[in-house]
Scaffold this motif. Structure first.
Motif, PDB file in Angstrom:
ATOM      1  N   UNK A  84       0.844  -1.186   0.471  1.00 54.10           N
ATOM      2  CA  UNK A  84      -0.104   0.054  -0.041  1.00 54.10           C
ATOM      3  C   UNK A  84       0.829   1.486   0.021  1.00 54.10           C
ATOM      4  N   UNK A 104      -2.299   9.511   0.487  1.00 49.19           N
ATOM      5  CA  UNK A 104      -3.545  10.664   1.035  1.00 49.19           C
ATOM      6  C   UNK A 104      -4.839  10.000   1.581  1.00 49.19           C
ATOM      7  N   UNK A 105      -5.985  11.343   1.443  1.00 45.48           N
ATOM      8  CA  UNK A 105      -7.122  10.934   2.072  1.00 45.48           C
ATOM      9  C   UNK A 105      -7.925   9.516   1.419  1.00 45.48           C
ATOM     10  N   UNK A 107      -7.636   7.125   3.531  1.00 43.51           N
ATOM     11  CA  UNK A 107      -9.383   6.314   4.650  1.00 43.51           C
ATOM     12  C   UNK A 107      -9.737   5.700   4.657  1.00 43.51           C
ATOM     13  N   UNK A 108     -10.332   5.657   3.079  1.00 41.16           N
ATOM     14  CA  UNK A 108     -11.527   4.343   2.749  1.00 41.16           C
ATOM     15  C   UNK A 108     -10.660   3.033   2.203  1.00 41.16           C
ATOM     16  N   UNK A 152      -8.546   2.255   5.181  1.00 36.20           N
ATOM     17  CA  UNK A 152      -8.597   1.641   5.833  1.00 36.20           C
ATOM     18  C   UNK A 152      -9.616   0.726   6.125  1.00 36.20           C
ATOM     19  N   UNK A 153     -10.348   1.220   5.810  1.00 33.89           N
ATOM     20  CA  UNK A 153     -11.919   0.928   6.157  1.00 33.89           C
ATOM     21  C   UNK A 153     -12.218  -0.190   5.193  1.00 33.89           C
ATOM     22  N   UNK A 202      -9.615  -2.463   4.002  1.00 35.45           N
ATOM     23  CA  UNK A 202      -8.600  -3.477   5.383  1.00 35.45           C
ATOM     24  C   UNK A 202      -9.222  -4.202   5.705  1.00 35.45           C
ATOM     25  N   UNK A 203     -10.250  -3.257   7.020  1.00 33.34           N
ATOM     26  CA  UNK A 203     -10.437  -3.463   8.390  1.00 33.34           C
ATOM     27  C   UNK A 203     -11.582  -4.581   8.418  1.00 33.34           C
ATOM     28  N   UNK A 204     -12.345  -4.992   9.650  1.00 34.70           N
ATOM     29  CA  UNK A 204     -13.405  -6.193   9.335  1.00 34.70           C
ATOM     30  C   UNK A 204     -14.637  -5.754   8.926  1.00 34.70           C
ATOM     31  N   UNK A 205     -15.454  -4.165   8.392  1.00 36.45           N
ATOM     32  CA  UNK A 205     -16.207  -4.338   8.624  1.00 36.45           C
ATOM     33  C   UNK A 205     -16.098  -4.734   6.501  1.00 36.45           C
ATOM     34  N   UNK A 206     -16.058  -4.125   6.215  1.00 34.61           N
ATOM     35  CA  UNK A 206     -15.083  -4.983   4.333  1.00 34.61           C
ATOM     36  C   UNK A 206     -14.511  -6.081   4.010  1.00 34.61           C
ATOM     37  N   UNK A 229     -12.582   9.856  -2.177  1.00 39.91           N
ATOM     38  CA  UNK A 229     -12.091   8.744  -2.492  1.00 39.91           C
ATOM     39  C   UNK A 229     -13.144   7.600  -2.433  1.00 39.91           C
ATOM     40  N   UNK A 237     -15.548   4.415  -2.478  1.00 38.50           N
ATOM     41  CA  UNK A 237     -16.215   3.687  -1.681  1.00 38.50           C
ATOM     42  C   UNK A 237     -15.735   2.709  -1.127  1.00 38.50           C
ATOM     43  N   UNK A 238     -15.526   1.596  -0.265  1.00 39.34           N
ATOM     44  CA  UNK A 238     -15.320   0.471   0.238  1.00 39.34           C
ATOM     45  C   UNK A 238     -15.794  -0.848  -1.336  1.00 39.34           C
ATOM     46  N   UNK A 276       3.314  16.064  -0.384  1.00 42.80           N
ATOM     47  CA  UNK A 276       1.487  15.934  -0.728  1.00 42.80           C
ATOM     48  C   UNK A 276       1.099  17.092  -1.054  1.00 42.80           C
ATOM     49  N   UNK A 278      -8.254  15.171   5.982  1.00 44.86           N
ATOM     50  CA  UNK A 278      -9.192  14.171   5.190  1.00 44.86           C
ATOM     51  C   UNK A 278     -10.058  13.269   6.726  1.00 44.86           C
ATOM     52  N   UNK A 321      -6.986  -1.265  16.389  1.00 43.21           N
ATOM     53  CA  UNK A 321      -7.101  -0.742  15.762  1.00 43.21           C
ATOM     54  C   UNK A 321      -8.676  -1.170  14.759  1.00 43.21           C
ATOM     55  N   UNK A 322      -8.854  -2.715  14.609  1.00 44.69           N
ATOM     56  CA  UNK A 322      -9.709  -3.191  13.785  1.00 44.69           C
ATOM     57  C   UNK A 322     -11.492  -3.135  14.519  1.00 44.69           C
ATOM     58  N   UNK A 365     -11.838   1.036  14.175  1.00 43.86           N
ATOM     59  CA  UNK A 365     -11.824   0.969  12.665  1.00 43.86           C
ATOM     60  C   UNK A 365     -14.056   0.530  12.561  1.00 43.86           C
ATOM     61  N   UNK A 408     -15.650   3.624  14.130  1.00 41.00           N
ATOM     62  CA  UNK A 408     -15.526   4.871  12.446  1.00 41.00           C
ATOM     63  C   UNK A 408     -16.827   4.493  12.016  1.00 41.00           C
ATOM     64  N   UNK A 409     -16.765   2.981  11.480  1.00 40.06           N
ATOM     65  CA  UNK A 409     -17.169   2.910  10.591  1.00 40.06           C
ATOM     66  C   UNK A 409     -19.102   3.217  11.187  1.00 40.06           C
TER      67      UNK A 409
END
Lengths: 188, 441, 164
Positions: free
Chosen positions: A31, A35-36, A39-40, A42-43, A45-49, A132, A134-135, B44, B69, B128-129, B132, B135-136
């Protein structure tokens, strides 16, 4: 005679299918987050998606160990040499995903500091637009990449930033795993 | 025979696993000890300030989203407030409350990301998980109101783009309860965790004098024991009506900054709850008594002059960018014809509305503040976020300058690091919460 | 007595302009007295500006399409904050186009260091006595100063890749 050659073709084609199948479910990604879009990323990669479902859950921060370069976020002209360097150091076969519209075209940062699409400096296989994305969009792109990996296709084209006319990339000597092992052996 | 030692130069970044951001540190090491640090930024740089000079005031909002962001709504609010100060206008009460609610949600997402990412770099992947995940939940709330998860462009000069949806309060309370649960979990996993505690305690220390001299604000300043918060010092919007505390630390190390952030999230959740209790009915809510009609039909009716009762009808958008039918929630705006776009029913329904619309959107017209300059600070997630705008009386800003809270923190990074071990770089860098979009603009 | 009045009283000779548009107290001074004024702001007990919040510059080349004439092309803008009294002051220094140079404030506030580097990078205004005045956001190979009004916003100077 003809039987023999067709059998070997059959074998090699099935072999490459199997290789593609194995590769597409063990994507080691680098990865390159700037930039911005990070954040997506991260989302995603994390558990939700959970990109782990696609075998792409484990990021590798060494270009030598990774197959797919995720370029996540705007690339400025100051950053461009670093990106090229990371790309050149990756072993073949390698793929590049342009994550977010800034990497695809430069987005709305049409100014003195931003690269107008990373396909002007490195070849790109999959474009995931969005600012960005969306997941869900990222996962769609990831599945398209898996198709491409299965087929063994790789992009080797660079584009002009204004005219968008493609030309073959003058890549550095492909740095293969074999060479890498030789390099380690010779240095130790 | 004596052993000769010399210091080693080590380059970290600009793309490094322990650096969640593009920055390059050139460190001079004596063994494991950091003797000197040279910080290089600018990887950046996206020319935010130059781009703002080439677009109109309203078109600046998408660029402000992408500054910090992780908490884009605060940037939106800050820029809008600066332009409103320049114009000298006030906004409706309900819009003020909505801005505060959305800003505080953004602040929580920012702190969650900061703590999540820095604890992941210290090896606590599960935290972290969890964070996040929290955050979701908040992104879902943001998406419900603004239509986007991250780059929202929600705030408008003179108000906000869309009203709160019906039933939003209940959903928000549910999500806040979920976030609280996650925070308690994270607190259990981190605060009394031996590894985390030892790596955060007494690392990245900076004295209060240095913090002030470097012009640092936000959790960094409060971690060093100075209770300065723009929301308390110069209350903007409706912060003076809310009851919240400004948490402070004592020693100014990484652990203090972690505690400050955890406490601030709790305070932000409290602020959101209070806002929901106090929020008044706006000029929009309750007015829509007419039938529900699709946007295209509204335009057709207006073309034929059937504008009777159009303002009280509810318009539904079909389809939206999200691919599904969604109700159109009208924005809440100040009653200023030279700043705020008229409702769509007016634009399509009568000539005055149409002219008003075109006077605001056509090239060379638009919002025209008087000649002058203003600076407006808001409390961003990392500290004081200020917009300095110079207007020359045209529809485009002459100069937009953002005071990025990260920038002074990064300039003080050598002060935090020198004398520490090489491994202390990771928690220190995590706790400064560098956001490259804001640092380099 | 507001900070603006105090500064006016002390440096009445060298003040070019003052205003308090929308309540932001602003002083425009000559570059020759910047060091003195800054010291006065920091050390006077009634002012106690311990925070140098922001340093930036504005390029007034052809301001408002030439309708509003400006004597000096650049203004370096300092934003001060006093934690103790919670008051703010904006100090502006008029800088000539021919010799864009002002004194550094790094010895009074450490935050001036990076901000002044940024102003040098973006506007090409030199800071006399700055310990490390080099580019901060752009790369050393970059020609010109990007936020000057006569620099086109899309003039690129790529390090690698095609020129455009």
């Amino acid at each position: 005679m003809s039987f023999m050659s067709s059998a070997s073709n059959f074998f090699t084609s099935k072999m490459s299918d199997a290789m593609g199948w194995a590769r597409k479910y063990s994507i080691f990604q680098y990865p390159f987050v700037t930039a911005c879009c990070g954040m997506e990323y991260m989302s995603t990669a994390a558990g939700h998606y959970d990109v782990d479902r696609f075998g792409a859950g484990f990021p590798r921060f060494s270009p030598r160990q990774s197959d797919v370069l995720f370029v996540v976020g705007t690339i400025s002209h100051k950053m461009a040499p670093v990106l090229k360097d990371v790309y050149d150091k990756m072993c073949e076969p390698k793929w590049v995903v342009a994550f977010g519209v800034c990497t695809c075209t430069g987005g709305f940062y049409d100014n003195y500091s931003t690269v107008m699409g990373i396909d002007t400096i490195i070849p790109v296989d999959i474009y995931i637009p969005g600012c960005p994305p969306r997941p869900e969009n990222v996962i769609d792109g990831l599945m398209k990449l898996q198709d491409k990996i299965q087929k063994g296709e790789q992009s080797r084209t660079l584009y002009d930033p204004r005219t968008k006319i493609g030309r073959p990339a003058q890549l550095q000597e492909g740095y293969s795993v074999v060479q890498h092992i030789k390099h380690i052996e010779s240095s130790s | 025979m004596s052993t000769q030692t010399r210091s080693m130069l080590l380059n970290v970044g600009p793309s490094h696993p322990a650096m969640h951001g593009v920055i390059r540190l050139i460190m001079e090491l004596d063994g494991e000890k950091i003797k000197g640090v040279d910080v290089e930024i600018g990887y950046l740089h996206r020319a935010f300030e130059k781009m703002c000079e080439t677009v109109t005031y309203t078109q600046c909002f998408p660029y402000t989203d992408r500054l910090n962001y992780v908490s884009p709504l605060i940037n939106n609010v800050g820029f809008a407030m600066a332009v409103e100060k320049l114009l000298g206008i006030d906004i409706p009460e309900r819009a003020k409350y909505i801005r505060v609610i959305m800003s505080e949600i953004s602040r929580v997402t920012d702190h969650l990301t900061c703590i999540g990412a820095s604890s992941m770099e210290l090896g606590a992947m599960s935290v972290f998980l969890y964070l996040i995940k929290a955050r979701e939940f908040l992104y879902e709330l943001v998406e419900e109101i603004t239509g986007a998860r991250l780059t929202i462009s929600y705030v408008r000069i003179g108000g906000v783009k869309a009203d709160l949806t019906p039933g939003f309060t209940d959903r928000a309370f549910q999500k806040i309860a979920e976030v609280r649960k996650v925070l308690i979990e994270a607190d259990k996993l981190l605060t009394r965790n031996r590894i985390f505690f030892d790596r955060m305690k007494n690392t990245g220390k900076i004295s209060a004098e240095d913090v002030i001299s470097h012009g640092i604000t936000g959790p960094f300043l409060r971690g060093s024991g100075i209770a300065y918060d723009v929301r308390k010092a110069n209350p903007y919007l409706i912060y003076d009506r809310l009851d919240f505390e400004v948490p402070t630390g004592t020693t100014g190390d990484n652990l203090d900054r972690y505690f400050v952030r955890m406490a601030e999230m709790e305070q932000s959740l409290r602020i959101i709850e209070q806002c929901f209790q106090q929020i008044p009915d706006g000029p929009i809510a309750g007015e829509l008594t007419g039938e529900m009609l699709p946007a295209a039909e509204m335009v057709d009716r207006a073309k034929m002059g059937q504008t009777e009762g159009l303002l009280t009808d509810e318009v539904d958008l079909d389809p939206t960018l999200q691919g599904s039918t969604k109700k159109y929630y009208k924005g809440i705006s100040a009653d200023k014809k030279d700043v705020v776009l008229p409702p769509k029913e007016e634009t399509y329904g009568n000539i005055e509305g149409l002219m008003n619309h075109f006077k605001l959107v056509m090239y060379g017209h638009g919002i025209r503040p008087p000649v002058g300059e203003v600076y407006f600070p808001v409390e961003g997630a990392n500290g004081e976020l200020g917009f300095y705008i110079v207007s020359d009386g045209r529809d485009q800003p002459w100069r937009v300058r953002v005071h990025p809270p990260c920038f002074p923190i990064m300039s003080a990074l050598p002060k935090c690091l020198i004398g520490d071990q090489m491994a202390d770089l990771v928690p220190t860098f995590g706790s400064v919460n560098m956001i490259a979009g804001e640092l380099d603009r | 007595m507001t900070p603006l009045q105090r500064v006016q009283e002390k440096f009445s000779q060298d003040i070019l302009e003052t205003h308090a548009f929308r309540g932001d107290e602003t002083v425009l001074i000559r570059p020759s007295v910047l060091g003195e004024v800054a010291k006065f702001l920091k050390t006077t007990p009634e002012l106690d500006f311990n925070f140098l919040m922001d340093v930036t510059a504005v390029d007034y080349l052809f301001f408002a399409g030439g309708r509003i004439p400006k004597e000096f092309r650049f203004e370096v803008v300092y934003h001060f904050l006093s934690l103790k009294y919670n008051h703010r002051l904006r100090l502006k220094v008029a800088v000539d186009e021919k010799n864009p140079e002002v004194d550094t404030l790094t010895d009074l506030w450490a935050s001036a260091n990076w901000y002044e580097r940024e102003v040098w990078d973006m506007f090409g205004i030199k800071f006399k006595g700055h310990p490390n005045l080099k580019r901060i956001l752009m790369y050393e190979e970059f020609q010109g100063h990007a936020l000057r009004k006569d620099y086109p916003f899309n003039k690129r100077q790529p390090l690698i890749g095609p020129q455009n």
